[in-house]
Motif scaffolding. Structure first.
Motif, PDB file in Angstrom:
ATOM      1  N   LEU A  97      28.088 -16.916  35.824  1.00  0.00           N
ATOM      2  CA  LEU A  97      27.510 -18.236  35.666  1.00  0.00           C
ATOM      3  C   LEU A  97      27.817 -19.133  36.857  1.00  0.00           C
ATOM      4  CD1 LEU A  97      28.659 -18.598  31.958  1.00  0.00           C
ATOM      5  CD2 LEU A  97      26.353 -18.003  32.765  1.00  0.00           C
TER       6      LEU A  97
ATOM      7  N   SER B 180      18.407 -19.744  33.786  1.00  0.00           N
ATOM      8  CA  SER B 180      19.178 -20.916  34.194  1.00  0.00           C
ATOM      9  C   SER B 180      20.584 -20.812  33.587  1.00  0.00           C
ATOM     10  CB  SER B 180      18.496 -22.197  33.725  1.00  0.00           C
ATOM     11  OG  SER B 180      18.577 -22.310  32.316  1.00  0.00           O
ATOM     12  N   THR B 181      21.532 -21.488  34.186  1.00  0.00           N
ATOM     13  CA  THR B 181      22.901 -21.434  33.667  1.00  0.00           C
ATOM     14  C   THR B 181      22.970 -21.929  32.224  1.00  0.00           C
ATOM     15  OG1 THR B 181      23.919 -21.552  35.847  1.00  0.00           O
ATOM     16  CG2 THR B 181      25.249 -22.336  33.989  1.00  0.00           C
TER      17      THR B 181
ATOM     18  N   TYR C  32      29.168 -26.933  29.653  1.00  0.00           N
ATOM     19  CA  TYR C  32      28.959 -26.658  31.069  1.00  0.00           C
ATOM     20  C   TYR C  32      28.381 -27.915  31.703  1.00  0.00           C
ATOM     21  CZ  TYR C  32      23.963 -26.349  30.209  1.00  0.00           C
ATOM     22  OH  TYR C  32      22.680 -26.653  29.862  1.00  0.00           O
TER      23      TYR C  32
ATOM     24  N   GLY D  66      23.535 -16.648  35.117  1.00  0.00           N
ATOM     25  CA  GLY D  66      23.106 -18.045  35.160  1.00  0.00           C
ATOM     26  C   GLY D  66      22.940 -18.451  36.607  1.00  0.00           C
ATOM     27  N   THR D  67      21.696 -18.709  37.022  1.00  0.00           N
ATOM     28  CA  THR D  67      21.369 -18.921  38.432  1.00  0.00           C
ATOM     29  C   THR D  67      21.368 -20.385  38.853  1.00  0.00           C
ATOM     30  OG1 THR D  67      19.008 -18.864  37.920  1.00  0.00           O
ATOM     31  CG2 THR D  67      20.053 -16.769  38.559  1.00  0.00           C
ATOM     32  N   GLY D  68      21.966 -21.243  38.059  1.00  0.00           N
ATOM     33  CA  GLY D  68      22.011 -22.662  38.395  1.00  0.00           C
ATOM     34  C   GLY D  68      21.089 -23.457  37.491  1.00  0.00           C
TER      35      GLY D  68
ATOM     36  N   SER E 269      18.399 -12.612  34.441  1.00  0.00           N
ATOM     37  CA  SER E 269      18.724 -13.903  35.039  1.00  0.00           C
ATOM     38  C   SER E 269      17.988 -15.008  34.296  1.00  0.00           C
ATOM     39  CB  SER E 269      18.368 -13.919  36.527  1.00  0.00           C
ATOM     40  OG  SER E 269      16.973 -13.801  36.711  1.00  0.00           O
TER      41      SER E 269
ATOM     42  N   SER F 142      32.229 -21.866  39.432  1.00  0.00           N
ATOM     43  CA  SER F 142      31.513 -20.795  38.740  1.00  0.00           C
ATOM     44  C   SER F 142      32.495 -19.845  38.056  1.00  0.00           C
ATOM     45  CB  SER F 142      30.660 -20.023  39.748  1.00  0.00           C
ATOM     46  OG  SER F 142      29.738 -20.904  40.378  1.00  0.00           O
TER      47      SER F 142
END
Length: 125
Positions: free
Chosen positions: A121, A99-100, A17, A72-74, A97, A32
């Motif tokens: 994601l 992090s990505t 990613y 995955g929230t970034g 939730s 995404s």
């Protein structure tokens, strides 16, 4: 030329990613993604502000095959709104939730354990 929505018909671990996208199953996708039992799909959510109940409809449509949803929230962990978390609980799914990057790693582990996992994601640079 036929243009189709981004879709990989099956479950596959995520190989990489970053750079605004993901690599999996010998392919890459810019943007995404949603990883659900029916496959890996392009997702038009570009940022955390796009995460509302409508953005997760695919999960509710396939809820009978999903126990855990990873979001995955970034780059950073951002907690989901209470109403969204409640909607998942009401549908019989646990949602978490992170992090990505953490979501990708957790998804891969749970997938290798043959768990009923799905993921939403957000792409990161």
């Amino acid at each position: 030329m036929e243009i189709r929505d981004a879709h990989f018909p099956g479950r596959a671990p995520l190989d990489a990613y970053g750079g605004g996208g993901f690599r999996f199953a010998g392919m890459s996708h810019l943007g995404s993604i949603l990883c659900v039992p029916s496959g890996i799909h392009g997702w038009n959510a570009a940022g955390f502000e796009d995460l509302d109940i409508a953005a997760f409809q695919w999960f509710f449509d396939e809820q009978q095959d999903i126990e855990v949803v990873l979001v995955g929230t970034g780059k950073d962990l951002r907690p989901l709104p209470a109403d969204l978390k409640q909607a998942f609980r009401d549908a019989g799914m646990m949602v978490d939730s992170m992090s990505t990057g953490a979501a990708v790693r957790t998804f891969n582990v749970m997938l290798s354990e043959e768990r009923a996992v799905a993921a939403a994601l957000l792409a990161v640079d």
